[in-house]
Design a protein around this motif. Structure first.
Motif, PDB file in Angstrom:
ATOM      1  N   PRO A 267       0.840  -1.188   0.000  1.00  0.00           N
ATOM      2  CA  PRO A 267       0.000   0.000   0.000  1.00  0.00           C
ATOM      3  C   PRO A 267       0.883   1.248   0.000  1.00  0.00           C
ATOM      4  CG  PRO A 267      -0.028  -1.034   2.180  1.00  0.00           C
ATOM      5  CD  PRO A 267       0.850  -1.883   1.303  1.00  0.00           C
ATOM      6  N   LEU A 268       0.649   2.135  -0.935  1.00  0.00           N
ATOM      7  CA  LEU A 268       1.437   3.370  -1.032  1.00  0.00           C
ATOM      8  C   LEU A 268       0.505   4.556  -1.226  1.00  0.00           C
ATOM      9  CD1 LEU A 268       4.325   2.294  -3.467  1.00  0.00           C
ATOM     10  CD2 LEU A 268       4.436   2.462  -0.961  1.00  0.00           C
ATOM     11  N   SER A 269       0.812   5.661  -0.580  1.00  0.00           N
ATOM     12  CA  SER A 269       0.113   6.916  -0.836  1.00  0.00           C
ATOM     13  C   SER A 269       0.663   7.494  -2.135  1.00  0.00           C
ATOM     14  CB  SER A 269       0.367   7.894   0.304  1.00  0.00           C
ATOM     15  OG  SER A 269       0.062   7.284   1.529  1.00  0.00           O
ATOM     16  N   TYR A 270       0.102   8.596  -2.572  1.00  0.00           N
ATOM     17  CA  TYR A 270       0.639   9.208  -3.786  1.00  0.00           C
ATOM     18  C   TYR A 270       0.883  10.694  -3.558  1.00  0.00           C
ATOM     19  CZ  TYR A 270      -3.749  11.521  -4.963  1.00  0.00           C
ATOM     20  OH  TYR A 270      -4.843  12.335  -4.938  1.00  0.00           O
TER      21      TYR A 270
ATOM     22  N   VAL B  16      11.904  -0.831   2.801  1.00  0.00           N
ATOM     23  CA  VAL B  16      11.997  -1.372   4.163  1.00  0.00           C
ATOM     24  C   VAL B  16      12.082  -2.898   4.183  1.00  0.00           C
ATOM     25  CG1 VAL B  16      10.813   0.567   5.284  1.00  0.00           C
ATOM     26  CG2 VAL B  16       9.485  -1.375   4.463  1.00  0.00           C
ATOM     27  N   GLY B  17      11.685  -3.537   3.093  1.00  0.00           N
ATOM     28  CA  GLY B  17      11.665  -4.993   3.089  1.00  0.00           C
ATOM     29  C   GLY B  17      11.637  -5.506   1.660  1.00  0.00           C
ATOM     30  N   PRO B  18      11.353  -6.814   1.485  1.00  0.00           N
ATOM     31  CA  PRO B  18      11.449  -7.412   0.155  1.00  0.00           C
ATOM     32  C   PRO B  18      10.527  -6.781  -0.881  1.00  0.00           C
ATOM     33  CG  PRO B  18      10.772  -9.042   1.811  1.00  0.00           C
ATOM     34  CD  PRO B  18      11.010  -7.770   2.539  1.00  0.00           C
TER      35      PRO B  18
HETATM   36  C1  LIG Z   1      -2.234   3.503   3.680  1.00  0.00           C
HETATM   37  C2  LIG Z   1      -0.754   3.320   3.595  1.00  0.00           C
HETATM   38  C3  LIG Z   1       0.005   4.194   2.833  1.00  0.00           C
HETATM   39  C4  LIG Z   1       1.388   4.023   2.746  1.00  0.00           C
HETATM   40  N1  LIG Z   1       2.086   4.901   1.985  1.00  0.00           N
HETATM   41  C5  LIG Z   1       3.412   4.742   1.872  1.00  0.00           C
HETATM   42  C6  LIG Z   1       4.165   5.639   1.045  1.00  0.00           C
HETATM   43  O1  LIG Z   1       3.609   6.529   0.414  1.00  0.00           O
HETATM   44  N2  LIG Z   1       5.510   5.444   0.970  1.00  0.00           N
HETATM   45  C7  LIG Z   1       6.130   4.434   1.668  1.00  0.00           C
HETATM   46  O2  LIG Z   1       7.344   4.313   1.592  1.00  0.00           O
HETATM   47  N3  LIG Z   1       5.447   3.579   2.433  1.00  0.00           N
HETATM   48  C8  LIG Z   1       4.103   3.701   2.550  1.00  0.00           C
HETATM   49  N4  LIG Z   1       3.409   2.813   3.323  1.00  0.00           N
HETATM   50  C9  LIG Z   1       4.146   1.690   3.969  1.00  0.00           C
HETATM   51  C10 LIG Z   1       4.421   0.587   2.940  1.00  0.00           C
HETATM   52  O3  LIG Z   1       3.198   0.028   2.534  1.00  0.00           O
HETATM   53  C11 LIG Z   1       5.292  -0.515   3.569  1.00  0.00           C
HETATM   54  O4  LIG Z   1       6.543   0.042   3.892  1.00  0.00           O
HETATM   55  C12 LIG Z   1       5.513  -1.658   2.575  1.00  0.00           C
HETATM   56  O5  LIG Z   1       4.307  -2.317   2.260  1.00  0.00           O
HETATM   57  C13 LIG Z   1       6.499  -2.650   3.169  1.00  0.00           C
HETATM   58  O6  LIG Z   1       6.588  -3.787   2.305  1.00  0.00           O
HETATM   59  P1  LIG Z   1       7.921  -4.648   2.228  1.00  0.00           P
HETATM   60  O7  LIG Z   1       7.570  -5.958   1.594  1.00  0.00           O
HETATM   61  O8  LIG Z   1       9.007  -3.855   1.582  1.00  0.00           O
HETATM   62  O9  LIG Z   1       8.360  -4.850   3.699  1.00  0.00           O
HETATM   63  P2  LIG Z   1       7.848  -5.942   4.748  1.00  0.00           P
HETATM   64  O10 LIG Z   1       8.804  -7.090   4.737  1.00  0.00           O
HETATM   65  O11 LIG Z   1       6.397  -6.230   4.550  1.00  0.00           O
HETATM   66  O12 LIG Z   1       8.020  -5.098   6.076  1.00  0.00           O
HETATM   67  C14 LIG Z   1       9.289  -4.601   6.517  1.00  0.00           C
HETATM   68  C15 LIG Z   1       9.103  -3.993   7.884  1.00  0.00           C
HETATM   69  O13 LIG Z   1       8.172  -2.905   7.843  1.00  0.00           O
HETATM   70  C16 LIG Z   1       7.035  -3.182   8.668  1.00  0.00           C
HETATM   71  N5  LIG Z   1       5.844  -2.752   7.934  1.00  0.00           N
HETATM   72  C17 LIG Z   1       5.463  -3.150   6.707  1.00  0.00           C
HETATM   73  N6  LIG Z   1       4.334  -2.527   6.329  1.00  0.00           N
HETATM   74  C18 LIG Z   1       3.988  -1.728   7.339  1.00  0.00           C
HETATM   75  C19 LIG Z   1       2.921  -0.854   7.580  1.00  0.00           C
HETATM   76  N7  LIG Z   1       1.949  -0.645   6.665  1.00  0.00           N
HETATM   77  N8  LIG Z   1       2.884  -0.189   8.750  1.00  0.00           N
HETATM   78  C20 LIG Z   1       3.831  -0.378   9.670  1.00  0.00           C
HETATM   79  N9  LIG Z   1       4.880  -1.188   9.509  1.00  0.00           N
HETATM   80  C21 LIG Z   1       4.954  -1.860   8.369  1.00  0.00           C
HETATM   81  C22 LIG Z   1       7.049  -4.673   8.900  1.00  0.00           C
HETATM   82  O14 LIG Z   1       6.486  -5.015  10.158  1.00  0.00           O
HETATM   83  C23 LIG Z   1       8.519  -4.973   8.904  1.00  0.00           C
HETATM   84  O15 LIG Z   1       9.097  -4.661  10.146  1.00  0.00           O
HETATM   85  C24 LIG Z   1       2.031   2.959   3.441  1.00  0.00           C
HETATM   86  C25 LIG Z   1       1.273   2.075   4.206  1.00  0.00           C
HETATM   87  C26 LIG Z   1      -0.096   2.255   4.292  1.00  0.00           C
HETATM   88  C27 LIG Z   1      -0.898   1.308   5.110  1.00  0.00           C
END
Ligand SMILES: Cc1cc2nc3c(=O)[nH]c(=O)nc-3n(C[C@H](O)[C@H](O)[C@H](O)COP(=O)(O)OP(=O)(O)OC[C@H]3O[C@@H](n4cnc5c(N)ncnc54)[C@H](O)[C@@H]3O)c2cc1C
Ligand code: FES
Length: 263
Positions: A59-62, A79-81
């Motif tokens: 999920p990403l904002s825009y 932050v992650g895979p």
């Molecule tokens: C509504 C919404 C809007 C978002 N907008 C943005 C954006 O514009 N830009 C951006 O960089 N990121 C945004 N995020 C966060 C982004 O979705 C996550 O960083 C991403 O999905 C992580 O995926 P990953 O597979 O890289 O990491 P993962 O392996 O899934 O996670 C890596 C680490 O981050 C933590 N994590 C993952 N997702 C979240 C989350 N949603 N909230 C808290 N901790 C989390 C996990 O617990 C773990 O510690 C948003 C999240 C939400 C819910």
């Protein structure tokens, strides 16, 4: 109030995907129908490349939608895979995006002056609010904070979108004032210039902003970040405790009234 459009899966092609600051990437995708439907503060769930059947979505904002070009721009951090895989997507590669997701900022035309507070990658949905306020001719200022100067993004955008003042803060003082976004908010609220504060950043920051706004009786909206497995109300991974009970951030948010969140 108009109801948000129902989320649909849209085809998307990467136009550009480049690192713009320490830990921050800017992704532009072409997806004309999605670009026409998103409104500020809503989110989109981007299918992660390389996943079997592309079932995993981030999920990403825009930041902005360009209706003429049919493009959507976002800024994200790895932050992650999933986000790591996104950062390796080249121009011309394709994916699918589920959106628009949730409810965005509630921008009131009668607001006298708004303060936007962005911490880290929280700058993304805050930038979409800034552009909308600018287009409506509403007065606003911005506080934008990052760990360090190299990790800052968005100051030029806020000025382009019509912010009157942009206050920069960094944890280490390498850009702007040394301190936290909450310090800047605490200094600004007693001036009694603001009747709405919009916040996105790490949860402790948003909680502190909510407390300060409650103390100064200023309306405050926060964009809540939660793990989101489905993104459309089916899995309950994204619940936020509120005074009205548990609310799913994907459908009842991500933007919420800060006074209703049980921090
Ligand atoms: C509504 C919404 C809007 C978002 N907008 C943005 C954006 O514009 N830009 C951006 O960089 N990121 C945004 N995020 C966060 C982004 O979705 C996550 O960083 C991403 O999905 C992580 O995926 P990953 O597979 O890289 O990491 P993962 O392996 O899934 O996670 C890596 C680490 O981050 C933590 N994590 C993952 N997702 C979240 C989350 N949603 N909230 C808290 N901790 C989390 C996990 O617990 C773990 O510690 C948003 C999240 C939400 C819910
Ligand atoms: S992400 Fe599944 S219910 Fe919100």
């Amino acid at each position: 109030m108009p109801q948000p459009s129902l989320a649909r899966v849209h085809e998307a092609e990467v136009v550009s995907n480049v690192r713009v600051a320490e830990g921050l990437w800017r992704l532009v995708v072409k997806s004309p129908v999605l670009a026409a439907k998103l409104s500020p503060g809503q989110f989109m769930s981007v299918a992660v490349p390389g996943e079997p059947l592309q079932v995993s979505r981030a999920p990403l904002s825009y930041v902005t939608c360009d209706f003429d070009a049919g493009t959507v721009e976002t800024v994200y951090t790895v932050v992650g895979p999933g986000t790591e895989a996104l950062s390796r997507m080249e121009p011309g590669s394709t994916t699918t995006i589920l959106g628009p997701g949730g409810h965005g900022w509630k921008l009131d035309a009668f607001t006298k002056r708004c303060l936007l507070v962005a911490g880290g990658v929280g700058v993304t949905p805050i930038a979409s609010a800034a552009q909308a306020l600018g287009l409506q001719g509403l007065a606003y200022d911005v506080v934008v904070g990052a760990r360090t100067g190299n990790a800052l993004w968005g100051v030029d955008r806020f000025l382009t979108y019509g912010a009157d003042h942009v206050v920069v803060v960094t944890d280490d003082g390498t850009a702007g004032a040394k301190g936290l976004t909450t310090d800047a908010l605490e200094a600004a609220l007693p001036e009694e210039r603001y009747d709405l504060v919009l916040v996105c950043g790490p949860e402790p920051m948003m909680r502190k902003c909510a407390e300060l706004c409650a103390e100064y009786e200023v309306a405050c909206q926060v964009s809540m970040e939660r793990m989101m497995t489905c993104g459309f109300g089916a899995c309950a991974t994204c619940v936020v405790p509120t005074v009205n009970g548990a609310v799913g951030a994907c459908m009842g948010g991500p933007v919420m009234n800060a006074a209703e969140v049980v921090w």
